[in-house]
Design a protein around this motif. Structure first.
Motif, mmCIF file in Angstrom:
data_model
loop_
_atom_site.group_PDB
_atom_site.id
_atom_site.type_symbol
_atom_site.label_atom_id
_atom_site.label_comp_id
_atom_site.label_asym_id
_atom_site.label_seq_id
_atom_site.Cartn_x
_atom_site.Cartn_y
_atom_site.Cartn_z
ATOM 1 N N LEU A 1 -69.665 -9.828 -38.868
ATOM 2 C CA LEU A 1 -68.859 -11.049 -38.981
ATOM 3 C C LEU A 1 -69.077 -11.740 -40.316
ATOM 4 C CD1 LEU A 1 -66.963 -13.174 -37.773
ATOM 5 C CD2 LEU A 1 -68.973 -14.265 -36.749
ATOM 6 N N LYS A 2 -70.311 -11.824 -40.758
ATOM 7 C CA LYS A 2 -70.592 -12.495 -42.032
ATOM 8 C C LYS A 2 -69.886 -11.791 -43.188
ATOM 9 C CE LYS A 2 -74.331 -14.237 -44.966
ATOM 10 N NZ LYS A 2 -73.709 -13.756 -46.203
ATOM 11 N N ALA A 3 -69.895 -10.463 -43.169
ATOM 12 C CA ALA A 3 -69.222 -9.719 -44.243
ATOM 13 C C ALA A 3 -67.723 -9.985 -44.233
ATOM 14 C CB ALA A 3 -69.494 -8.224 -44.082
ATOM 15 N N VAL A 4 -67.138 -10.089 -43.042
ATOM 16 C CA VAL A 4 -65.703 -10.395 -42.952
ATOM 17 C C VAL A 4 -65.425 -11.781 -43.512
ATOM 18 C CG1 VAL A 4 -63.805 -10.828 -41.342
ATOM 19 C CG2 VAL A 4 -65.308 -8.859 -40.996
ATOM 20 N N ASN A 5 -66.266 -12.751 -43.167
ATOM 21 C CA ASN A 5 -66.082 -14.109 -43.700
ATOM 22 C C ASN A 5 -66.216 -14.128 -45.217
ATOM 23 O OD1 ASN A 5 -65.621 -15.412 -41.239
ATOM 24 N ND2 ASN A 5 -67.801 -15.690 -40.851
ATOM 25 N N ASP A 6 -67.196 -13.396 -45.735
ATOM 26 C CA ASP A 6 -67.436 -13.399 -47.186
ATOM 27 C C ASP A 6 -66.334 -12.686 -47.955
ATOM 28 O OD1 ASP A 6 -69.765 -14.766 -46.710
ATOM 29 O OD2 ASP A 6 -71.069 -13.016 -46.865
ATOM 30 N N LEU B 1 -61.090 -5.246 -38.195
ATOM 31 C CA LEU B 1 -62.143 -5.962 -38.908
ATOM 32 C C LEU B 1 -63.465 -5.818 -38.168
ATOM 33 C CD1 LEU B 1 -60.227 -9.273 -39.741
ATOM 34 C CD2 LEU B 1 -60.768 -7.425 -41.331
ATOM 35 N N GLY B 2 -64.575 -6.020 -38.901
ATOM 36 C CA GLY B 2 -65.893 -5.982 -38.292
ATOM 37 C C GLY B 2 -66.427 -4.574 -38.126
ATOM 38 N N ASP B 3 -67.670 -4.495 -37.645
ATOM 39 C CA ASP B 3 -68.352 -3.215 -37.452
ATOM 40 C C ASP B 3 -68.663 -2.965 -35.990
ATOM 41 O OD1 ASP B 3 -68.386 -2.668 -40.210
ATOM 42 O OD2 ASP B 3 -70.180 -3.916 -40.468
ATOM 43 N N GLY B 4 -67.805 -3.441 -35.106
ATOM 44 C CA GLY B 4 -67.988 -3.188 -33.680
ATOM 45 C C GLY B 4 -68.926 -4.179 -33.012
ATOM 46 N N ALA C 1 -59.955 -14.875 -41.406
ATOM 47 C CA ALA C 1 -60.076 -13.504 -40.919
ATOM 48 C C ALA C 1 -61.227 -13.384 -39.926
ATOM 49 C CB ALA C 1 -60.290 -12.543 -42.087
ATOM 50 N N GLY C 2 -62.338 -14.087 -40.217
ATOM 51 C CA GLY C 2 -63.454 -14.076 -39.276
ATOM 52 C C GLY C 2 -63.069 -14.660 -37.932
ATOM 53 N N ASP C 3 -62.285 -15.742 -37.950
ATOM 54 C CA ASP C 3 -61.817 -16.332 -36.695
ATOM 55 C C ASP C 3 -60.911 -15.361 -35.941
ATOM 56 O OD1 ASP C 3 -63.212 -18.607 -37.277
ATOM 57 O OD2 ASP C 3 -61.469 -19.787 -37.882
ATOM 58 N N ARG C 4 -60.080 -14.634 -36.673
ATOM 59 C CA ARG C 4 -59.210 -13.656 -36.030
ATOM 60 C C ARG C 4 -60.039 -12.557 -35.363
ATOM 61 N NH1 ARG C 4 -56.101 -13.081 -39.897
ATOM 62 N NH2 ARG C 4 -56.828 -11.147 -40.870
ATOM 63 N N LEU C 5 -61.113 -12.120 -36.025
ATOM 64 C CA LEU C 5 -61.994 -11.126 -35.425
ATOM 65 C C LEU C 5 -62.615 -11.655 -34.133
ATOM 66 C CD1 LEU C 5 -63.677 -8.536 -35.336
ATOM 67 C CD2 LEU C 5 -65.269 -9.600 -36.957
ATOM 68 N N LEU C 6 -63.071 -12.899 -34.157
ATOM 69 C CA LEU C 6 -63.668 -13.481 -32.959
ATOM 70 C C LEU C 6 -62.651 -13.597 -31.829
ATOM 71 C CD1 LEU C 6 -65.851 -16.280 -34.613
ATOM 72 C CD2 LEU C 6 -66.663 -14.147 -33.579
ATOM 73 N N ARG C 7 -61.410 -13.963 -32.150
ATOM 74 C CA ARG C 7 -60.376 -14.038 -31.112
ATOM 75 C C ARG C 7 -60.077 -12.657 -30.544
ATOM 76 N NH1 ARG C 7 -58.052 -18.231 -34.474
ATOM 77 N NH2 ARG C 7 -56.843 -16.647 -35.590
ATOM 78 N N ASP C 8 -60.047 -11.641 -31.416
ATOM 79 C CA ASP C 8 -59.782 -10.280 -30.931
ATOM 80 C C ASP C 8 -60.900 -9.798 -30.007
ATOM 81 O OD1 ASP C 8 -57.414 -10.170 -32.306
ATOM 82 O OD2 ASP C 8 -58.224 -9.056 -34.023
ATOM 83 N N VAL C 9 -62.148 -10.097 -30.359
ATOM 84 C CA VAL C 9 -63.263 -9.737 -29.486
ATOM 85 C C VAL C 9 -63.158 -10.501 -28.170
ATOM 86 C CG1 VAL C 9 -65.775 -9.856 -29.194
ATOM 87 C CG2 VAL C 9 -64.806 -9.099 -31.374
ATOM 88 N N GLY C 10 -62.762 -11.762 -28.253
ATOM 89 C CA GLY C 10 -62.572 -12.554 -27.045
ATOM 90 C C GLY C 10 -61.544 -11.935 -26.107
ATOM 91 N N GLY D 1 -71.197 -18.794 -32.361
ATOM 92 C CA GLY D 1 -71.301 -17.880 -33.488
ATOM 93 C C GLY D 1 -70.669 -16.550 -33.168
ATOM 94 N N ASP D 2 -71.451 -15.479 -33.270
ATOM 95 C CA ASP D 2 -70.927 -14.137 -33.015
ATOM 96 C C ASP D 2 -71.416 -13.569 -31.686
ATOM 97 O OD1 ASP D 2 -73.567 -13.758 -33.612
ATOM 98 O OD2 ASP D 2 -73.251 -12.391 -35.299
ATOM 99 N N GLU D 3 -71.893 -14.429 -30.778
ATOM 100 C CA GLU D 3 -72.420 -13.977 -29.489
ATOM 101 C C GLU D 3 -71.417 -14.218 -28.364
ATOM 102 O OE1 GLU D 3 -77.139 -13.774 -28.940
ATOM 103 O OE2 GLU D 3 -76.313 -15.784 -28.866
#
Length: 545
Positions: A243-248, A314-317, A254-263, A283-285
């Motif tokens: 997640l941090k790498a996506v934000n950076d 996005l992300g590494d799983g 994009a990080g928020d989109r990753l979190l929504r997709d995981v959700g 966070g990412d938990e």
């Protein structure tokens, strides 16, 4: 789908002006319906009022036979129907109490708000999804339109209107009108601030729509507060890798989109598990709370989540681990302590997966002291044994404090089992840093059944054991989680029909204890090697240091 724009005949009104073409009249009717809905929504003072208005207007404006509005429960992976109106099936009621559908059966709703679009289908469509086809048959209808409902930038629910077999299926103009009605209702719900909504927000993660940490705590506490568990309860804990790498690299959007997709992945999984709760802890938990599942079923869940997360752009799983309890972990005295203990166990399992998945190395980092710590422990223990009173309790206490001081342990305890009875804490010491309100460590006089702690039962016969949050006897791991420790080492000795036990517990600030098991067993043997006349254990327990 139905053809549209069929008739363009022009008639003349009796008063002299020309009637608009049929297609124009339809447009006027739709605009009038929107204006009517806007006026009625302006006077809506509650969510129920606004929903009733849109259901009625949608039914009329879209020439439907029935209308339905549903609310997405992201935390459960369900679509809950809140209003039905019109020509209903025999099993439908206007304000249902428990009409729900799996979100997995409505992929049109399992998406982010910026990708949500209206959708329609009919029984004649060869590619109609099976769940939609089954629903239309159950409703006795020919076609339906389904429009996602977005409120304050988040997926809230859906509006659906169905037509019977005597009507043509929906067309593109109907889709546009449905989206307009959904926009009006979404804006209205966004401005209405009723107490029910505010209460729901207290238990919901704003970004993903899942439950939050408070929802998880309340759910687990309710489970453990019911006395003996009716069925096992488990927590599946997931950490978003990268997640941090996506934000950076791509920005926080994009990080928020990753979190929504995981959700969405967790919400879909929860929808297939009766009573499950999906949540974002922060966070990412993320986590799932499930009941009644066996270990192999939990393994399948973590495998599915990991597999599906690997397909995200996005992300590494995900790194997923789980913990399961059939009773309060570690004999936790309260439901609050039990809930925290189960979460700690799940966190440890998740960390183990993440550690091995990334580099396969241990997460414990030695402090790099240049001295020989085991040798120092032996030297210090022998020195204190020479000064100790000639009783088993005092000599075992001397050994315990020597190890405790040199490894910077969190706590130690000396316990006694008389005539094979329960093990009772006779003397103990906790560091001030560990005296927290959310921890349930050693208490003088506290008793534990040896049947519940098989590793302890074996140790008091002259054995030893090591346990941590991620390895060792399940009962001891549960105790560690309930007490807030991360690992422990224990050794015992039997004297006649009685048994003694020394336990040393470590936290995140302590030296690793895994290598001290043989050493502690030797020191306990040495402490008990005193003249026979003083080996008789005291019959009064409960003293503390």
């Amino acid at each position: 789908m139905a053809r549209y724009g069929r008739s363009t005949s022009v008639g003349r009104h009796p008063c002299g002006y020309r009637e608009p073409p049929v297609t124009d009249r339809n447009s006027y009717r739709r605009l009038a319906a929107l204006a009517h809905a806007g006026r009625r929504l302006a006077g809506a003072s509650s969510r129920d009022d606004a929903i009733a208005v849109i259901a009625a207007v949608g039914l009329e404006a879209l020439s439907g036979d029935s209308a339905t509005i549903g609310r997405i429960e992201h935390e459960h992976g369900l679509l809950r129907i809140v209003r039905n109106l019109g020509d209903l099936a025999s099993w439908e009621i206007e304000v249902p109490r428990d009409e729900t559908y799996r979100m997995a059966d409505f992929p049109q709703l399992s998406t982010s708000p910026d990708r949500a679009v209206a959708w329609s289908g009919s029984m004649e469509d060869p590619g109609l999804p099976m769940p939609i086809s089954a629903l239309l048959r159950a409703l006795g209808k020919r076609s339906l339109i389904l429009v996602p409902l977005v409120v304050d930038g988040a997926m809230w629910g859906m509006i659906s209107v169905a037509r019977g077999h005597a009507r043509e299926p929906f067309n593109a103009e109907d889709l546009a009108l449905g989206e307009a009605l959904a926009g009006l209702l979404g804006a209205t719900l966004g401005r209405i601030e009723d107490r029910n909504e505010l209460q729901e927000l207290a238990y919901r993660d704003a970004l993903t729509g899942l439950g939050n940490r408070r929802a998880v705590d309340d759910r687990l506490e309710a489970v453990f507060d019911q006395g003996p568990l009716r069925s096992p309860v488990a927590v599946v804990l997931c950490d978003v890798n990268g997640l941090k790498a996506v934000n950076d690299e791509h920005g926080h959007a994009a990080g928020d989109r990753l979190l929504r997709d995981v959700g969405l992945l967790l919400s879909t999984e929860a929808g297939s598990l009766p009573g499950a709760l999906a949540a974002r802890l922060g966070g990412d938990e993320f986590c799932l709370v499930v009941e009644g599942l066996e270990p192999d079923e939990l393994d399948h869940i973590t495998a599915r989540l990991s597999r599906d997360a690997a397909t995200l752009h996005l992300g590494d799983g995900l790194a997923c681990g789980w913990a399961r309890a059939t009773q309060r972990p570690g004999g936790a005295p309260t439901a609050v302590a039990a809930a925290r203990a189960l979460l700690r166990l799940a966190d440890a399992a998740q960390y183990r997966v993440k550690r091995h998945g990334r580099d396969g190395t241990s997460g414990t980092t030695p402090r790099g002291r240049e001295r020989d710590l085991p040798a120092d422990v032996v030297e210090e223990a022998l020195s204190r044994l020479q000064d100790a009173e000639p009783t088993v309790l005092d000599r075992l206490s001397a050994v315990s404090t020597a190890v405790f001081d040199l490894v910077d342990a969190a706590a130690w305890a000396v316990s006694l089992s008389v005539d094979g009875g329960p093990i009772t804490i006779v003397r103990n010491l906790d560091r001030p840093r560990h005296a927290r309100a959310d921890s349930d460590g050693f208490e003088p006089g506290e008793q534990f059944s040896l049947d519940d702690y098989p590793a302890t039962r074996d140790a008091i016969l002259g054995g030893s054991f090591h346990a941590s949050l991620i390895a060792g006897d399940d009962a001891e791991r549960g105790f560690l989680a309930a007490a807030g420790y991360v690992e422990m080492v224990a050794a015992g000795r039997s004297i006649g029909t009685d048994g003694w036990l020394v336990e040393i517990c470590g936290d995140a600030l302590s030296e690793p204890l895994i290598g001290f098991e043989p050493l502690l067993r030797l020191l306990v043997e040495l402490a008990c090697a005193v003249p026979d006349q003083i080996l008789t254990p005291p019959r009064t327990v409960g003293s503390s240091v």
